[in-house]
Design an enzyme around this catalytic site. Sequence first.
Site, PDB file in Angstrom:
ATOM      1  N   LYS A  76      45.592  31.092  71.438  1.00 18.80           N
ATOM      2  CA  LYS A  76      45.245  29.710  71.118  1.00 18.80           C
ATOM      3  C   LYS A  76      44.669  29.072  72.367  1.00 18.80           C
ATOM      4  CE  LYS A  76      45.676  26.783  67.625  1.00 18.80           C
ATOM      5  NZ  LYS A  76      45.540  27.081  66.184  1.00 18.80           N
TER       6      LYS A  76
ATOM      7  N   ARG B  28      40.953   8.734  49.113  1.00 18.95           N
ATOM      8  CA  ARG B  28      40.764  10.188  48.916  1.00 18.95           C
ATOM      9  C   ARG B  28      41.658  10.690  47.794  1.00 18.95           C
ATOM     10  NH1 ARG B  28      37.882  13.427  51.990  1.00 18.95           N
ATOM     11  NH2 ARG B  28      38.820  15.262  51.060  1.00 18.95           N
TER      12      ARG B  28
ATOM     13  N   GLY C 108      42.829  16.813  52.292  1.00 18.76           N
ATOM     14  CA  GLY C 108      41.710  17.067  53.203  1.00 18.76           C
ATOM     15  C   GLY C 108      40.949  18.314  52.814  1.00 18.76           C
TER      16      GLY C 108
ATOM     17  N   ARG D  62      41.949  23.711  70.176  1.00 19.19           N
ATOM     18  CA  ARG D  62      42.384  22.349  69.867  1.00 19.19           C
ATOM     19  C   ARG D  62      41.857  21.403  70.931  1.00 19.19           C
ATOM     20  NH1 ARG D  62      48.225  21.209  67.295  1.00 19.19           N
ATOM     21  NH2 ARG D  62      47.150  22.412  65.705  1.00 19.19           N
TER      22      ARG D  62
ATOM     23  N   ALA E 249      49.743  24.531  53.162  1.00 16.15           N
ATOM     24  CA  ALA E 249      48.888  25.016  54.252  1.00 16.15           C
ATOM     25  C   ALA E 249      49.331  24.585  55.644  1.00 16.15           C
ATOM     26  CB  ALA E 249      47.458  24.522  54.038  1.00 16.15           C
ATOM     27  N   ALA E 250      50.116  23.535  55.746  1.00 20.53           N
ATOM     28  CA  ALA E 250      50.418  22.985  57.072  1.00 20.53           C
ATOM     29  C   ALA E 250      51.102  24.027  57.960  1.00 20.53           C
ATOM     30  CB  ALA E 250      51.303  21.752  56.935  1.00 20.53           C
ATOM     31  N   ASN E 251      50.826  23.963  59.250  1.00 20.38           N
ATOM     32  CA  ASN E 251      51.496  24.830  60.219  1.00 20.38           C
ATOM     33  C   ASN E 251      52.852  24.237  60.586  1.00 20.38           C
ATOM     34  OD1 ASN E 251      49.482  26.905  60.762  1.00 20.38           O
ATOM     35  ND2 ASN E 251      48.238  25.268  61.630  1.00 20.38           N
TER      36      ASN E 251
ATOM     37  N   VAL F 189      41.596  21.465  53.006  1.00 17.65           N
ATOM     38  CA  VAL F 189      42.354  22.441  52.223  1.00 17.65           C
ATOM     39  C   VAL F 189      42.877  21.806  50.932  1.00 17.65           C
ATOM     40  CG1 VAL F 189      44.365  23.966  52.182  1.00 17.65           C
ATOM     41  CG2 VAL F 189      43.065  23.713  54.291  1.00 17.65           C
TER      42      VAL F 189
ATOM     43  N   ASP G  11      47.763  10.978  50.081  1.00 16.04           N
ATOM     44  CA  ASP G  11      47.031  11.042  51.343  1.00 16.04           C
ATOM     45  C   ASP G  11      47.149   9.683  52.017  1.00 16.04           C
ATOM     46  OD1 ASP G  11      44.559  13.101  52.417  1.00 16.04           O
ATOM     47  OD2 ASP G  11      44.706  11.119  53.337  1.00 16.04           O
TER      48      ASP G  11
HETATM   49  P1  NAI Z   1      42.232  17.814  57.179  1.00 16.08           P
HETATM   50  O1  NAI Z   1      42.293  17.031  58.441  1.00 16.08           O
HETATM   51  O2  NAI Z   1      40.915  18.105  56.572  1.00 16.08           O
HETATM   52  O3  NAI Z   1      43.102  17.056  56.066  1.00 16.08           O
HETATM   53  C1  NAI Z   1      44.372  16.543  56.278  1.00 16.08           C
HETATM   54  C2  NAI Z   1      44.557  15.368  55.319  1.00 16.08           C
HETATM   55  O4  NAI Z   1      45.917  14.984  55.373  1.00 16.08           O
HETATM   56  C3  NAI Z   1      43.723  14.148  55.665  1.00 16.08           C
HETATM   57  O5  NAI Z   1      43.041  13.717  54.495  1.00 16.08           O
HETATM   58  C4  NAI Z   1      44.749  13.132  56.144  1.00 16.08           C
HETATM   59  O6  NAI Z   1      44.397  11.799  55.812  1.00 16.08           O
HETATM   60  C5  NAI Z   1      45.986  13.572  55.394  1.00 16.08           C
HETATM   61  N1  NAI Z   1      47.263  13.225  56.016  1.00 16.08           N
HETATM   62  C6  NAI Z   1      47.624  13.291  57.314  1.00 16.08           C
HETATM   63  N2  NAI Z   1      48.906  12.942  57.486  1.00 16.08           N
HETATM   64  C7  NAI Z   1      49.381  12.656  56.248  1.00 16.08           C
HETATM   65  C8  NAI Z   1      50.641  12.252  55.737  1.00 16.08           C
HETATM   66  N3  NAI Z   1      51.689  12.050  56.549  1.00 16.08           N
HETATM   67  N4  NAI Z   1      50.767  12.038  54.406  1.00 16.08           N
HETATM   68  C9  NAI Z   1      49.724  12.231  53.565  1.00 16.08           C
HETATM   69  N5  NAI Z   1      48.502  12.614  53.995  1.00 16.08           N
HETATM   70  C10 NAI Z   1      48.338  12.821  55.307  1.00 16.08           C
HETATM   71  O7  NAI Z   1      43.064  19.153  57.452  1.00 16.08           O
HETATM   72  P2  NAI Z   1      42.966  20.536  56.665  1.00 16.08           P
HETATM   73  O8  NAI Z   1      41.939  21.387  57.298  1.00 16.08           O
HETATM   74  O9  NAI Z   1      42.907  20.268  55.212  1.00 16.08           O
HETATM   75  O10 NAI Z   1      44.365  21.189  57.035  1.00 16.08           O
HETATM   76  C11 NAI Z   1      45.568  20.712  56.448  1.00 16.08           C
HETATM   77  C12 NAI Z   1      46.751  21.334  57.156  1.00 16.08           C
HETATM   78  O11 NAI Z   1      46.703  22.753  57.042  1.00 16.08           O
HETATM   79  C13 NAI Z   1      46.791  21.042  58.663  1.00 16.08           C
HETATM   80  O12 NAI Z   1      48.150  20.933  59.033  1.00 16.08           O
HETATM   81  C14 NAI Z   1      46.190  22.292  59.279  1.00 16.08           C
HETATM   82  O13 NAI Z   1      46.663  22.517  60.587  1.00 16.08           O
HETATM   83  C15 NAI Z   1      46.694  23.358  58.326  1.00 16.08           C
HETATM   84  N6  NAI Z   1      45.849  24.547  58.269  1.00 16.08           N
HETATM   85  C16 NAI Z   1      44.522  24.424  57.958  1.00 16.08           C
HETATM   86  C17 NAI Z   1      43.718  25.538  57.887  1.00 16.08           C
HETATM   87  C18 NAI Z   1      42.282  25.424  57.518  1.00 16.08           C
HETATM   88  O14 NAI Z   1      41.657  26.464  57.234  1.00 16.08           O
HETATM   89  N7  NAI Z   1      41.700  24.232  57.489  1.00 16.08           N
HETATM   90  C19 NAI Z   1      44.262  26.880  58.160  1.00 16.08           C
HETATM   91  C20 NAI Z   1      45.688  26.914  58.416  1.00 16.08           C
HETATM   92  C21 NAI Z   1      46.427  25.770  58.491  1.00 16.08           C
END
Ligand code: NAI
Length: 353
Positions: free
Chosen positions: A79, A211, A185, A43, A262-264, A187, A206
């Site tokens: 981590k 998006r 995003g 991170r 998916a969120a942690n 995922v 989002d």
């Molecule tokens: P990303 O950064 O690509 O997408 C996150 C999306 O959520 C963005 O489009 C952002 O604008 C939106 N967002 C943020 N806060 C928001 C809210 N309060 N309300 C609505 N939309 C909001 O992240 P990604 O990679 O898609 O990951 C999503 C979650 O899953 C994160 O919490 C990440 O830690 C977790 N995660 C991801 C993994 C991966 O392989 N990418 C694996 C395990 C967990």
Amino acid sequence: MVEDLLREWSGERVVRRFDEPTGAWFFIAVHSTILGPAMGGTRLKSYGSEEDALRDVLRLSQAMTMKQAAADLPYGGGKAVLAVPAVPPPASEGRRDLLLRYADVIESLHGTYVTAADMNTGQADMDVISERTAHVLGRSPANGGAGDPAIGTAIGVFHGIRAACERAFGSEDLSGRSVLIQGCGAVGERLAGHLHDAGAALLLADLDGARAREIAARTGGTVVEPGDVLTTECDVFSPCATGAQLTAETIPGLRCSVVAGAANNQLGTAEDARLLSERGIVYAPDYVVNAGGVIWLAGYETLGWDEETMEDHLAGIGRTLAGVFAAAEENGLTTAEAADGLATARIAAGRAP
Ligand code: NAI
């Protein structure tokens, strides 16, 4: 206090290194190597204090141990946090130099810790790190990596949603089920595609409204305002944006039957799992349902799996969840407690006698 944080932590060791040229602190937390090398992402972030950075890395490393064990991978949990005064821009010379110095620290651990991407780091950064150490996953495909782990995460969450629907509604068929995805995003967007193909009715939110609108247009979904997510009626709520959405304040207002995303760290506190179960909401424990990313990286980059084996292991997330739901019911536990039980039993079995 730093000492208090370490006293409460159950892990093996923390490496702390000051990066003189940038004023950054590097932290690597090796939480457990019982099942294999401690694997978890790097991170890159500015923190209010060094203590905040340490707290983050300790908490996240522990969660990685549980995730790897629940996914039955030959890895332990770790981590890293690079606590920088300011996040250096992608592809900048300063960022490259920082990552190379950090890679030297990883190399000095001789494989005890294996890194990957996390918040603010990606494939290009893993490529740079791989110039100095082999203990890195998630490089770009051009560099021998497995590509974006979000592909695996989204497939895993999809299988998790099916298993949770089987539990909640007696059928894993998603046609006509309404699924609200919070966060479109890497995922969330892919998950929307899988759910759409399976006939689900999508609700999409989002912070970046464009998006959500774009994915809604592609999938025939409906856009939900980010502020309305926690009170919108749906069959399945899928948090794919940020943690701590499920709290004593928000749970009473939820209008869903399933939470699987998916969120942690989705729960505000461990007790919130009890509040969900009292409301009759099926909660898919976060580190079980979102393990597709680490399965993707480990399977393709170190375990030599082909596509069929990968598909089976990602579908296995659904099978694991079914076991967790059954164990929770049988033993009067929350699903979060049942998942912890599964992971800790695997770690105990892996511990040398
Ligand atoms: P990303 O950064 O690509 O997408 C996150 C999306 O959520 C963005 O489009 C952002 O604008 C939106 N967002 C943020 N806060 C928001 C809210 N309060 N309300 C609505 N939309 C909001 O992240 P990604 O990679 O898609 O990951 C999503 C979650 O899953 C994160 O919490 C990440 O830690 C977790 N995660 C991801 C993994 C991966 O392989 N990418 C694996 C395990 C967990």
